[in-house]
Design a protein around this motif. Sequence first.
Motif, PDB file in Angstrom:
ATOM      1  N   GLY A  53       0.779  -1.217   0.000  1.00  0.00           N
ATOM      2  CA  GLY A  53       0.000   0.000   0.000  1.00  0.00           C
ATOM      3  C   GLY A  53       0.811   1.267   0.000  1.00  0.00           C
ATOM      4  N   TYR A  54       2.131   1.153  -0.118  1.00  0.00           N
ATOM      5  CA  TYR A  54       3.001   2.322  -0.059  1.00  0.00           C
ATOM      6  C   TYR A  54       3.078   3.018  -1.420  1.00  0.00           C
ATOM      7  CZ  TYR A  54       4.699  -0.366   4.001  1.00  0.00           C
ATOM      8  OH  TYR A  54       4.797  -1.088   5.150  1.00  0.00           O
ATOM      9  N   GLN A  55       3.368   4.325  -1.386  1.00  0.00           N
ATOM     10  CA  GLN A  55       3.658   5.074  -2.605  1.00  0.00           C
ATOM     11  C   GLN A  55       5.135   4.884  -2.950  1.00  0.00           C
ATOM     12  OE1 GLN A  55       2.390   9.188  -2.802  1.00  0.00           O
ATOM     13  NE2 GLN A  55       0.946   8.858  -1.130  1.00  0.00           N
ATOM     14  N   VAL A  56       5.422   4.386  -4.140  1.00  0.00           N
ATOM     15  CA  VAL A  56       6.793   4.059  -4.527  1.00  0.00           C
ATOM     16  C   VAL A  56       7.244   4.971  -5.663  1.00  0.00           C
ATOM     17  CG1 VAL A  56       8.356   2.281  -5.391  1.00  0.00           C
ATOM     18  CG2 VAL A  56       6.504   1.661  -3.815  1.00  0.00           C
ATOM     19  N   GLU A  57       8.337   5.673  -5.442  1.00  0.00           N
ATOM     20  CA  GLU A  57       8.990   6.462  -6.487  1.00  0.00           C
ATOM     21  C   GLU A  57      10.242   5.711  -6.917  1.00  0.00           C
ATOM     22  OE1 GLU A  57      11.167  10.830  -7.159  1.00  0.00           O
ATOM     23  OE2 GLU A  57       9.859  10.498  -5.419  1.00  0.00           O
ATOM     24  N   PHE A  58      10.324   5.388  -8.187  1.00  0.00           N
ATOM     25  CA  PHE A  58      11.365   4.488  -8.701  1.00  0.00           C
ATOM     26  C   PHE A  58      12.273   5.221  -9.677  1.00  0.00           C
ATOM     27  CE2 PHE A  58      12.810   1.493 -11.973  1.00  0.00           C
ATOM     28  CZ  PHE A  58      13.413   0.522 -11.197  1.00  0.00           C
ATOM     29  N   HIS A  59      13.592   5.053  -9.499  1.00  0.00           N
ATOM     30  CA  HIS A  59      14.585   5.641 -10.410  1.00  0.00           C
ATOM     31  C   HIS A  59      15.574   4.552 -10.827  1.00  0.00           C
ATOM     32  CE1 HIS A  59      13.517   9.921  -9.657  1.00  0.00           C
ATOM     33  NE2 HIS A  59      13.124   9.440  -8.482  1.00  0.00           N
ATOM     34  N   THR A  60      15.998   4.593 -12.072  1.00  0.00           N
ATOM     35  CA  THR A  60      16.934   3.577 -12.562  1.00  0.00           C
ATOM     36  C   THR A  60      18.377   3.902 -12.207  1.00  0.00           C
ATOM     37  OG1 THR A  60      17.091   4.699 -14.700  1.00  0.00           O
ATOM     38  CG2 THR A  60      15.424   2.955 -14.480  1.00  0.00           C
ATOM     39  N   LYS A  61      18.654   5.140 -11.825  1.00  0.00           N
ATOM     40  CA  LYS A  61      20.024   5.549 -11.519  1.00  0.00           C
ATOM     41  C   LYS A  61      20.091   6.196 -10.140  1.00  0.00           C
ATOM     42  CE  LYS A  61      21.185   6.397 -16.392  1.00  0.00           C
ATOM     43  NZ  LYS A  61      22.042   5.194 -16.493  1.00  0.00           N
ATOM     44  N   ALA A  62      21.330   6.395  -9.662  1.00  0.00           N
ATOM     45  CA  ALA A  62      21.530   7.161  -8.438  1.00  0.00           C
ATOM     46  C   ALA A  62      21.219   8.629  -8.708  1.00  0.00           C
ATOM     47  CB  ALA A  62      22.964   6.995  -7.944  1.00  0.00           C
ATOM     48  N   LEU A  63      20.920   9.369  -7.641  1.00  0.00           N
ATOM     49  CA  LEU A  63      20.589  10.779  -7.768  1.00  0.00           C
ATOM     50  C   LEU A  63      21.764  11.643  -7.320  1.00  0.00           C
ATOM     51  CD1 LEU A  63      16.980  10.806  -6.265  1.00  0.00           C
ATOM     52  CD2 LEU A  63      17.617  10.739  -8.689  1.00  0.00           C
ATOM     53  N   PRO A  64      21.939  12.819  -7.912  1.00  0.00           N
ATOM     54  CA  PRO A  64      22.926  13.760  -7.384  1.00  0.00           C
ATOM     55  C   PRO A  64      22.620  14.070  -5.925  1.00  0.00           C
ATOM     56  CG  PRO A  64      22.080  14.482  -9.516  1.00  0.00           C
ATOM     57  CD  PRO A  64      21.234  13.330  -9.090  1.00  0.00           C
ATOM     58  N   GLU A  65      23.644  14.389  -5.154  1.00  0.00           N
ATOM     59  CA  GLU A  65      23.461  14.551  -3.712  1.00  0.00           C
ATOM     60  C   GLU A  65      22.433  15.629  -3.377  1.00  0.00           C
ATOM     61  OE1 GLU A  65      26.345  16.340  -0.627  1.00  0.00           O
ATOM     62  OE2 GLU A  65      26.687  14.163  -0.527  1.00  0.00           O
ATOM     63  N   ASP A  66      22.430  16.747  -4.094  1.00  0.00           N
ATOM     64  CA  ASP A  66      21.483  17.808  -3.775  1.00  0.00           C
ATOM     65  C   ASP A  66      20.046  17.378  -4.031  1.00  0.00           C
ATOM     66  OD1 ASP A  66      21.990  17.705  -6.511  1.00  0.00           O
ATOM     67  OD2 ASP A  66      21.637  19.849  -6.810  1.00  0.00           O
ATOM     68  N   VAL A  67      19.834  16.607  -5.091  1.00  0.00           N
ATOM     69  CA  VAL A  67      18.494  16.087  -5.377  1.00  0.00           C
ATOM     70  C   VAL A  67      18.093  15.050  -4.338  1.00  0.00           C
ATOM     71  CG1 VAL A  67      17.062  14.894  -7.081  1.00  0.00           C
ATOM     72  CG2 VAL A  67      18.802  16.526  -7.833  1.00  0.00           C
ATOM     73  N   LEU A  68      19.049  14.184  -3.967  1.00  0.00           N
ATOM     74  CA  LEU A  68      18.782  13.159  -2.957  1.00  0.00           C
ATOM     75  C   LEU A  68      18.391  13.805  -1.626  1.00  0.00           C
ATOM     76  CD1 LEU A  68      18.815  10.200  -2.026  1.00  0.00           C
ATOM     77  CD2 LEU A  68      21.273  10.452  -1.620  1.00  0.00           C
ATOM     78  N   ILE A  69      19.106  14.832  -1.226  1.00  0.00           N
ATOM     79  CA  ILE A  69      18.810  15.516   0.042  1.00  0.00           C
ATOM     80  C   ILE A  69      17.395  16.080   0.023  1.00  0.00           C
ATOM     81  CG2 ILE A  69      19.350  17.584   1.381  1.00  0.00           C
ATOM     82  CD1 ILE A  69      22.305  17.009   0.878  1.00  0.00           C
ATOM     83  N   GLU A  70      16.983  16.627  -1.082  1.00  0.00           N
ATOM     84  CA  GLU A  70      15.640  17.213  -1.169  1.00  0.00           C
ATOM     85  C   GLU A  70      14.569  16.129  -1.101  1.00  0.00           C
ATOM     86  OE1 GLU A  70      13.005  20.156  -1.012  1.00  0.00           O
ATOM     87  OE2 GLU A  70      15.200  20.401  -1.008  1.00  0.00           O
ATOM     88  N   LYS A  71      14.787  15.021  -1.798  1.00  0.00           N
ATOM     89  CA  LYS A  71      13.782  13.965  -1.837  1.00  0.00           C
ATOM     90  C   LYS A  71      13.705  13.199  -0.519  1.00  0.00           C
ATOM     91  CE  LYS A  71      13.346  13.058  -6.775  1.00  0.00           C
ATOM     92  NZ  LYS A  71      11.880  13.288  -6.748  1.00  0.00           N
ATOM     93  N   ILE A  72      14.834  13.051   0.171  1.00  0.00           N
ATOM     94  CA  ILE A  72      14.858  12.227   1.369  1.00  0.00           C
ATOM     95  C   ILE A  72      14.139  12.897   2.538  1.00  0.00           C
ATOM     96  CG2 ILE A  72      16.956  12.993   2.574  1.00  0.00           C
ATOM     97  CD1 ILE A  72      17.753  10.026   2.745  1.00  0.00           C
ATOM     98  N   LYS A  73      13.833  14.187   2.403  1.00  0.00           N
ATOM     99  CA  LYS A  73      13.138  14.901   3.468  1.00  0.00           C
ATOM    100  C   LYS A  73      11.722  14.380   3.686  1.00  0.00           C
ATOM    101  CE  LYS A  73      15.604  19.288   2.728  1.00  0.00           C
ATOM    102  NZ  LYS A  73      15.456  20.711   2.303  1.00  0.00           N
ATOM    103  N   SER A  74      11.124  13.805   2.661  1.00  0.00           N
ATOM    104  CA  SER A  74       9.698  13.474   2.733  1.00  0.00           C
ATOM    105  C   SER A  74       9.381  11.999   2.591  1.00  0.00           C
ATOM    106  CB  SER A  74       8.934  14.253   1.651  1.00  0.00           C
ATOM    107  OG  SER A  74       9.424  13.919   0.367  1.00  0.00           O
ATOM    108  N   VAL A  75      10.405  11.124   2.661  1.00  0.00           N
ATOM    109  CA  VAL A  75      10.149   9.694   2.484  1.00  0.00           C
ATOM    110  C   VAL A  75      10.369   8.936   3.786  1.00  0.00           C
ATOM    111  CG1 VAL A  75      10.713   9.766   0.037  1.00  0.00           C
ATOM    112  CG2 VAL A  75      12.503   9.208   1.691  1.00  0.00           C
TER     113      VAL A  75
END
Length: 435
Positions: A53-75
């Motif tokens: 039942g979870y919302q899954v956001e899927f990426h095929t590659k690693a993310l740049p650190e600044d993008v990762l920091i922004e996304k990790i705030k809400s997961v």
Amino acid sequence: MVLASPTELTMSARRSAQPLEPRHLKPFGVGDVRVLLLENVNQTAVEILRKAGYQVEFHTKALPEDVLIEKIKSVHIVGIRSKTKLTRQVLQHADKLLTIGCFCIGTNQVDLDFAAERGISVFNSPFSNSRSVAEMTISNVIALARQLGDRNREMHEGNWFKVSANCYEVRGKTLGIVGYGHIGSQLSVMAESLGMRVLFYDVLQLMPLGSSSPTESLDDLLRRSDFVTLHVPETSDTKDMIGRRELALMKPQSYLINASRGTVVDIPALAEALRASKLAGCAIDVYPSEPLANGKYFESPLIGCPNTILSPHIGGSTEEAQSMIGIEVASALTRFINVGTTLNAVNYPQVDLRAIPAAKESIFRLVNVHRNVPGVLRQINNILAPFNVEKQVCDNKGNISYFMADISIGSVEDIQTIYDHISSIEENVITRVLY
């Protein structure tokens, strides 16, 4: 199903509800649990987490650190493989994060201590690729014995060199296995089916499979084996465990295979032994330093050495292994979120409780992470003293303690009281209420 604060749940909803989000966040439904999966994690994991039942956001590659920091705030869950680095700098922004899944063997890419301090569990899959690694090791044994790596290179260069000198059958040869765990023991059975004699050395006393025999020491195994294959973890004891001294102990014209960890073998010493014909060949799949991306980035003293098979850390890179890793890690993540079990977590104590009986609607499960200092458990038990504790367990790992208890209560207000009081303990890291 909902994730909510205790006062917003009725007792009749207790059996189908999910855990309280820590760090005093607003209540949210199970459909709001957010998962970030990176680096093309296997689809078996995606399916399991979406089915939960979870919302899954899927990426095929690693993310740049600044993008990762922004996304990790809400997961609430992050799934990675080996390229993404979850450092202190990244994790300090993870306000909602409950758990990390490393869909691989290693966890060096995560700051495990800081994650534990933040109340974030980390899971990996240390054994799901065992069969794949064992099969590749057997293929390397045969390829080295027949010098297939050199013949393949020569043919691609347009050269036809049909030779039989120094090419052998593996039947009747001795395979020495260093590390007789999940991979080593499977390899033992495969090698015997080819007619090989099998010796093994392990720091633990393990039961031999088939006709394999343990040796008293690593030196003894090195002296007696035609092929030596390494399957050990990366520890201070295994660093450079195969150096110049050990290579000198090996039989002249024997072979070395390493599919364990890159720091286990002294690579410059191995290159010297190969170029001096002290060894007949080697197959190496892991290296002390490995490129972070695919491309023309690989450098090693082993390049150009005779009868040397070099592969880019692909021992566990099969569709079957990745599927099993996806199942194992995703299942561990959902169990942690839903019922609080930390079995197989690498940075948490190993804690579990049997399931809450469905008929007992007045029972809720409390999960607490706190700093491992004297007196905290006494404070928790004093808070729980007015209530009937059906069962409880607490274990420690380093600076972190993990506590689970199933408690009978009379009202939703009792749950809120227990949660508030335990959350206010000075040493509290994170408290969750599971229904």
